[in-house]
Design a protein around this motif. Structure first.
Motif, PDB file in Angstrom:
ATOM      1  N   THR A  62       0.838  -1.224   0.000  1.00 34.30           N
ATOM      2  CA  THR A  62       0.000   0.000   0.000  1.00 34.30           C
ATOM      3  C   THR A  62       0.853   1.247   0.000  1.00 34.30           C
ATOM      4  O   THR A  62       0.549   2.229  -0.692  1.00 34.30           O
ATOM      5  N   GLN A  63       1.885   1.168   0.813  1.00 37.08           N
ATOM      6  CA  GLN A  63       2.783   2.306   0.881  1.00 37.08           C
ATOM      7  C   GLN A  63       3.362   2.630  -0.486  1.00 37.08           C
ATOM      8  O   GLN A  63       3.396   3.794  -0.907  1.00 37.08           O
ATOM      9  N   ASP A  64       3.824   1.587  -1.147  1.00 35.87           N
ATOM     10  CA  ASP A  64       4.394   1.809  -2.495  1.00 35.87           C
ATOM     11  C   ASP A  64       3.345   2.444  -3.419  1.00 35.87           C
ATOM     12  O   ASP A  64       3.639   3.394  -4.153  1.00 35.87           O
ATOM     13  N   ASN A  65       2.180   1.844  -3.358  1.00 32.78           N
ATOM     14  CA  ASN A  65       1.120   2.348  -4.254  1.00 32.78           C
ATOM     15  C   ASN A  65       0.784   3.801  -3.959  1.00 32.78           C
ATOM     16  O   ASN A  65       0.613   4.618  -4.862  1.00 32.78           O
ATOM     17  N   ILE A  66       0.684   4.093  -2.694  1.00 26.38           N
ATOM     18  CA  ILE A  66       0.343   5.465  -2.304  1.00 26.38           C
ATOM     19  C   ILE A  66       1.413   6.431  -2.759  1.00 26.38           C
ATOM     20  O   ILE A  66       1.110   7.511  -3.273  1.00 26.38           O
ATOM     21  N   ILE A  67       2.657   5.973  -2.554  1.00 23.84           N
ATOM     22  CA  ILE A  67       3.750   6.858  -2.953  1.00 23.84           C
ATOM     23  C   ILE A  67       3.669   7.142  -4.447  1.00 23.84           C
ATOM     24  O   ILE A  67       3.795   8.293  -4.901  1.00 23.84           O
ATOM     25  N   GLN A 111       2.855  10.628  -6.077  1.00 22.50           N
ATOM     26  CA  GLN A 111       3.802  11.245  -6.996  1.00 22.50           C
ATOM     27  C   GLN A 111       3.133  11.625  -8.311  1.00 22.50           C
ATOM     28  O   GLN A 111       3.474  12.651  -8.903  1.00 22.50           O
ATOM     29  N   THR A 112       2.172  10.807  -8.719  1.00 20.63           N
ATOM     30  CA  THR A 112       1.516  11.103 -10.008  1.00 20.63           C
ATOM     31  C   THR A 112       0.381  12.121  -9.876  1.00 20.63           C
ATOM     32  O   THR A 112      -0.058  12.693 -10.866  1.00 20.63           O
ATOM     33  N   ILE A 113      -0.076  12.261  -8.664  1.00 17.97           N
ATOM     34  CA  ILE A 113      -1.224  13.182  -8.472  1.00 17.97           C
ATOM     35  C   ILE A 113      -0.956  14.580  -9.002  1.00 17.97           C
ATOM     36  O   ILE A 113      -1.761  15.106  -9.746  1.00 17.97           O
ATOM     37  N   PRO A 114       0.093  15.221  -8.621  1.00 13.58           N
ATOM     38  CA  PRO A 114       0.293  16.585  -9.102  1.00 13.58           C
ATOM     39  C   PRO A 114       0.183  16.702 -10.611  1.00 13.58           C
ATOM     40  O   PRO A 114      -0.454  17.616 -11.127  1.00 13.58           O
ATOM     41  N   GLU A 115       0.821  15.756 -11.300  1.00 13.99           N
ATOM     42  CA  GLU A 115       0.785  15.843 -12.751  1.00 13.99           C
ATOM     43  C   GLU A 115      -0.630  15.699 -13.262  1.00 13.99           C
ATOM     44  O   GLU A 115      -1.091  16.490 -14.085  1.00 13.99           O
ATOM     45  N   ASP A 116      -1.263  14.668 -12.744  1.00 13.42           N
ATOM     46  CA  ASP A 116      -2.640  14.413 -13.178  1.00 13.42           C
ATOM     47  C   ASP A 116      -3.550  15.569 -12.820  1.00 13.42           C
ATOM     48  O   ASP A 116      -4.320  16.053 -13.651  1.00 13.42           O
ATOM     49  N   SER A 117      -3.414  15.921 -11.548  1.00 13.87           N
ATOM     50  CA  SER A 117      -4.309  17.005 -11.091  1.00 13.87           C
ATOM     51  C   SER A 117      -3.996  18.291 -11.811  1.00 13.87           C
ATOM     52  O   SER A 117      -4.892  19.070 -12.128  1.00 13.87           O
TER      53      SER A 117
END
Lengths: 157, 230
Positions: free
Chosen positions: B111-116, B120-126
């Motif tokens: 989960t930790q890996d996935n969350i990280i 990390q991808t959120i800013p780009e996507d958002s």
């Protein structure tokens, strides 16, 4: 007698006044056993009417009542010409107008005179249900309508 | 006759029932009496109450001792069972907790890996989404603003045109009214001036002329005709 009296009546005012005097005479016929009539005739009838009536009443077999009633009937039956003038005429003028009309129509016609300053000049005549306008009013209004636009233009300019 | 027979039989039946009842009562009485007599005999034999009590005490003591022994045995058996099983349970619990802990750790790590990665991808996507949303909103807003501005402009223009037209109409109407008033005034003035300009003599002449003209036109009819009427 009647012709003489009728020829003296020129206007509707004259007619009304004469009829009033005849009514007064009729009502005084039997006052004071007939004596009142004489004084009424002297005091109520106009100056030119008195001698004419006096002459007729003094004839033999004259019936005062019948005479007066016949006279009244004749006076009431006078035909009228209605004229409207732009000014108030004098007695002479009225006599002249009446003369012209009587020669045109008949001797026992009377004139009803009305006054309307809007006619400017001339006369409007109504006789036997027929109306004729010989006044300036019609001509004036017609001319004014024709020159109305010119007048407005000249004002605006 | 039949009714009399029937009533007779009924009477007989009732009598028989009464007799049976009586016999039963008598038998019950006799039994009761017998019991009473038995009891009375027992009571009169001279049994010692102390002995009875002692016997009862001994019996009760024996029962108690037996019960105690059974209870001790049951307790010891239970205790053994508990001891044995407690160890097993403890072991199993420990084992299970270890397993779950491991699994939990693994899950946490994943989960930790996935969350990280997600974070990390959120800013780009958002950023992309946000930008696209912003541009969409901007476009929409500017469109709406433009539309509103156009509508307002049209409204103002229409209102102005309408007002202008109304003013023009009003002006025309008033001008016409003024013209009419001027014409009326001029007419009245001209009439009065003309009337004053015409003297009394001229008036009379005009009237006489008019009467002559009327005569000529036959307004009064012909003179002969009128005289014939008379």
């Amino acid at each position: 007698m009647f012709d003489q009296i009728l020829s003296k009546i020129r206007t509707v005012d004259d007619q009304e006044k004469i009829l009033e005097e005849i009514d007064v005479l009729l009502s005084s016929l039997y006052q004071d056993k007939g004596l009142g009539f004489e004084s009424t005739l002297k005091t109520s009838a106009r100056a030119w009417l008195y001698p004419l009536l006096r002459e007729e009443f003094s004839k033999e077999g004259a019936n005062r009542r019948n005479l007066l009633l016949n006279l009244k009937q004749k006076i009431e039956g006078l035909s009228k010409v209605y004229i409207t003038l732009a000014f108030e005429p004098s007695e002479d003028a009225l006599n002249r107008f009446g003369g012209v009309i009587r020669t045109s129509v008949r001797e026992d016609v009377i004139i009803s005179v009305a006054y309307d300053p809007h006619l400017i000049g001339g006369v409007q005549i109504i006789y036997n249900g027929e109306f004729r306008d010989f006044s300036f009013k019609r001509i004036f209004e017609k001319e004014f309508e024709n020159t109305r636009e010119q007048i407005l233009k000249s004002i605006k300019n | 006759m039949i009714i009399e027979q029937t009533s007779f039989y009924i009477i007989i039946l009732i009598a028989i029932a009464l007799i049976i009842l009586l016999i039963g009562v008598v038998l019950a009485y006799l039994r009761m009496v017998g019991k009473y007599l038995d009891l009375k005999e027992v009571g009169t034999e001279g049994v010692d109450p102390q002995t009875i009590i002692r016997q009862a005490q001994e019996k009760a003591q024996r029962i108690l001792e037996n019960a105690q022994y059974d209870a001790r045995e049951t307790i010891s058996k239970a205790g053994n069972f508990l001891d044995i099983n407690q160890n097993l349970v403890a072991k199993e619990l420990q084992r299970a907790s270890q397993i779950y802990a491991k699994k939990y750790e693994q899950i946490l790590l994943v989960t930790q890996d996935n969350i990280i990665k997600t974070i990390q991808t959120i800013p780009e996507d958002s950023k992309k989404v946000l930008l696209s949303e912003i541009s969409a909103i901007r476009t929409l807003l500017s469109g709406q603003v433009q539309k509103a501005a156009d509508e307002a402009k049209n409204l103002v223009t229409d209102a102005y045109k309408k007002a202008e037209m109304e003013v023009e109409n009003y002006k025309n109407v008033r001008m016409r009214e003024i013209d009419e008033s001027i014409v009326m005034i001029l007419k009245e003035v001209a009439r009065k001036v003309l009337a004053k300009e015409i003297s009394q003599e001229e008036h009379e002449k005009l009237v006489l002329k008019a009467l002559e003209e009327a005569k000529r036109q036959g307004v009064f009819g012909t003179n002969t005709e009128n005289k014939k009427q008379n």
